[in-house]
Design a protein around this motif. Structure first.
Motif, PDB file in Angstrom:
ATOM      1  N   VAL A  51     -21.967   1.092 -51.307  1.00 44.47           N
ATOM      2  CA  VAL A  51     -22.493   2.006 -50.227  1.00 44.47           C
ATOM      3  C   VAL A  51     -22.899   1.300 -49.076  1.00 44.47           C
ATOM      4  CG1 VAL A  51     -23.109   3.916 -51.607  1.00 44.47           C
ATOM      5  CG2 VAL A  51     -24.719   1.945 -51.386  1.00 44.47           C
ATOM      6  N   TYR A  52     -22.833   1.574 -47.877  1.00 48.78           N
ATOM      7  CA  TYR A  52     -23.299   0.922 -46.617  1.00 48.78           C
ATOM      8  C   TYR A  52     -24.203   1.606 -45.761  1.00 48.78           C
ATOM      9  CZ  TYR A  52     -18.934  -1.828 -46.969  1.00 48.78           C
ATOM     10  OH  TYR A  52     -18.034  -2.646 -47.406  1.00 48.78           O
ATOM     11  N   THR A  53     -25.460   1.066 -45.879  1.00 46.87           N
ATOM     12  CA  THR A  53     -26.569   1.843 -44.962  1.00 46.87           C
ATOM     13  C   THR A  53     -26.175   1.769 -43.354  1.00 46.87           C
ATOM     14  OG1 THR A  53     -28.191   1.380 -46.903  1.00 46.87           O
ATOM     15  CG2 THR A  53     -29.014   1.810 -44.514  1.00 46.87           C
ATOM     16  N   LEU A  54     -25.998   2.733 -42.849  1.00 46.52           N
ATOM     17  CA  LEU A  54     -25.683   2.384 -41.382  1.00 46.52           C
ATOM     18  C   LEU A  54     -26.996   2.197 -40.561  1.00 46.52           C
ATOM     19  CD1 LEU A  54     -23.106   5.550 -41.286  1.00 46.52           C
ATOM     20  CD2 LEU A  54     -22.690   3.141 -41.635  1.00 46.52           C
ATOM     21  N   GLY A  55     -26.407   1.285 -39.726  1.00 43.15           N
ATOM     22  CA  GLY A  55     -27.524   0.832 -38.669  1.00 43.15           C
ATOM     23  C   GLY A  55     -26.753  -0.041 -37.454  1.00 43.15           C
ATOM     24  N   PRO A  56     -27.454  -0.616 -36.705  1.00 43.88           N
ATOM     25  CA  PRO A  56     -26.804  -1.716 -35.679  1.00 43.88           C
ATOM     26  C   PRO A  56     -25.810  -2.633 -36.484  1.00 43.88           C
ATOM     27  CG  PRO A  56     -29.148  -1.589 -35.258  1.00 43.88           C
ATOM     28  CD  PRO A  56     -28.985  -0.951 -36.501  1.00 43.88           C
TER      29      PRO A  56
END
Length: 388
Positions: free
Chosen positions: A279-284
């Motif tokens: 899983v990838y937590t989205l942000g900059p």
């Protein structure tokens, strides 16, 4: 109001730290499928109940919600196998429109007569009868397709081949991801656009409603990672897909999930036909977390809130026996409000060699169910959500 806010946060934190135990009751609705390449869910006959649609080796079929009787949509459309199906109600009449892909021949990347096929299925008066197949132009190695509604109101079929023309071992020309605009008369010419053409070995795609009611976003998984098409509007041109910072490992499956109303994550299976769920937590810049590294030919992925936590869980399946000599499906449940910790549970322990899966509430009880098709196990199952 402040007291209510604190009470709500206490409730959310309680159920994320102590989530309900997932409980699913399996029902086999077909134990004699050939391969089960792809699944779609939608109302075929207009009874307001979601039906199950399946792209099997030589037949495209649907199973009627309730008695789960099997009906053939089309069969033997091409010399080689079928491979994908897309179903969605595009004109709001309560019944799905259907497109299919066939002539699966991934080793032939040049000859369109020997590799790839795209058809629109014309609905008969009685949907339990065979549907007419209208052939559309195509690229070689057609592999996945999804219907997409644009913000301008048009309906498009987005088709993702596995390879670019002339590709060998994922090297060479980029994959031409095509969007076909549905005309008023489906038997007439379909305006066709190239959405993107620089990725290689593209395997699957995700279509999600964006931040506004009329915004639709696309995520495409491939050799270079995941690419993002924001605010699909029908005015398409090559190379519109954007890179996502930090999401650049070879990827086979991708789904978008919710941590909260404002925070999203991407779930992936890496690499193509891979071993890892991440899983990838989205942000900059996205941050990656591995949930599992014991898949073998991971080939099916979904995100949904099956347990009523207010944030999504991840469901993944694989089709070859792993290091424990097992196939199956697992659900990964966040145990912290910001999804930094996860717990793993079996949904199917060694009876489903998962080729594809979908998540949908089939019995209108407010709890999403899991539907899966098994390749080596030759089965199609519903996993009824009995979680409390």
């Amino acid at each position: 109001m402040l007291l209510l806010y604190y009470i709500w946060n206490l409730v959310v934190n309680f159920f994320t730290v102590f989530p309900p135990t997932p409980q699913f009751e399996a029902q086999t609705i077909d134990n004699a499928i050939s391969i089960g390449y792809g699944l779609a869910i939608g109302d075929v006959n207009g009874d307001r109940k979601p039906d199950i649609l399946l792209a099997d080796q030589k037949q495209f079929v649907w199973y009627r919600n309730g008695d789960w009787k099997r009906f053939v949509l089309a069969e033997n459309l091409t010399e080689r196998d079928n491979v994908c199906i897309a179903a969605q109600d595009l004109d709001n009449d309560g019944k799905v429109e259907i497109a299919v892909g066939a002539q699966w021949n991934p080793g032939e990347t040049l000859d369109t007569t020997q590799s790839g096929a795209v058809f629109y299925l014309m609905r008969p008066k009685d949907p339990t009868q065979v549907w007419e197949a209208v052939r559309l132009p195509h690229e070689p190695t057609v592999h996945r397709m999804r219907w997409v509604k644009s913000k301008t109101g048009g309906s498009y079929l987005v088709v993702v081949p596995l390879h670019g023309r002339g590709n060998k071992a994922g090297e060479g020309a980029g994959v031409k991801i095509k969007a076909y605009q549905l005309p008023i008369n489906p038997r007439s010419a379909w305006p066709t656009f190239t959405l993107h053409n620089t990725m290689h070995l593209t395997h699957n795609l995700e279509v999600k409603q964006g931040q506004t009611a009329k915004q639709t976003d696309l995520y495409v998984a491939g050799k270079e990672g995941v690419r993002f098409v924001s605010d699909f509007n029908g005015k398409l041109s090559a190379n519109k897909a954007q890179e996502i910072a930090g999401v650049n490992l070879p990827t086979g499956e991708v789904r978008l999930g919710n941590i909260s109303k404002k925070q999203k994550f991407l779930a992936t299976i890496e690499p193509m036909h891979g071993t890892a769920v991440a899983v990838y937590t989205l942000g900059p810049a996205a941050t990656r977390q591995v949930l599992d590294e014991n898949l073998k030919e991971g080939h099916a992925l979904a995100t949904a809130d099956l347990l009523g936590l207010g944030q999504d869980q991840v469901v993944a399946g694989w089709r070859l026996p792993n290091s424990d000599n097992k196939v199956g499906i697992k659900i990964y449940v966040p145990t912290h409000a910001n999804s930094t910790q996860w717990q793993t549970y079996w949904v199917d322990d060694n009876t489903m060699a998962t080729e594809d899966l979908q998540v949908q509430d089939l019995n209108a009880d407010g709890k999403p169910d899991i539907i899966a098709a098994g390749r080596a196990t030759k089965n199609l199952k519903i996993y009824w959500n009995r979680s409390k």
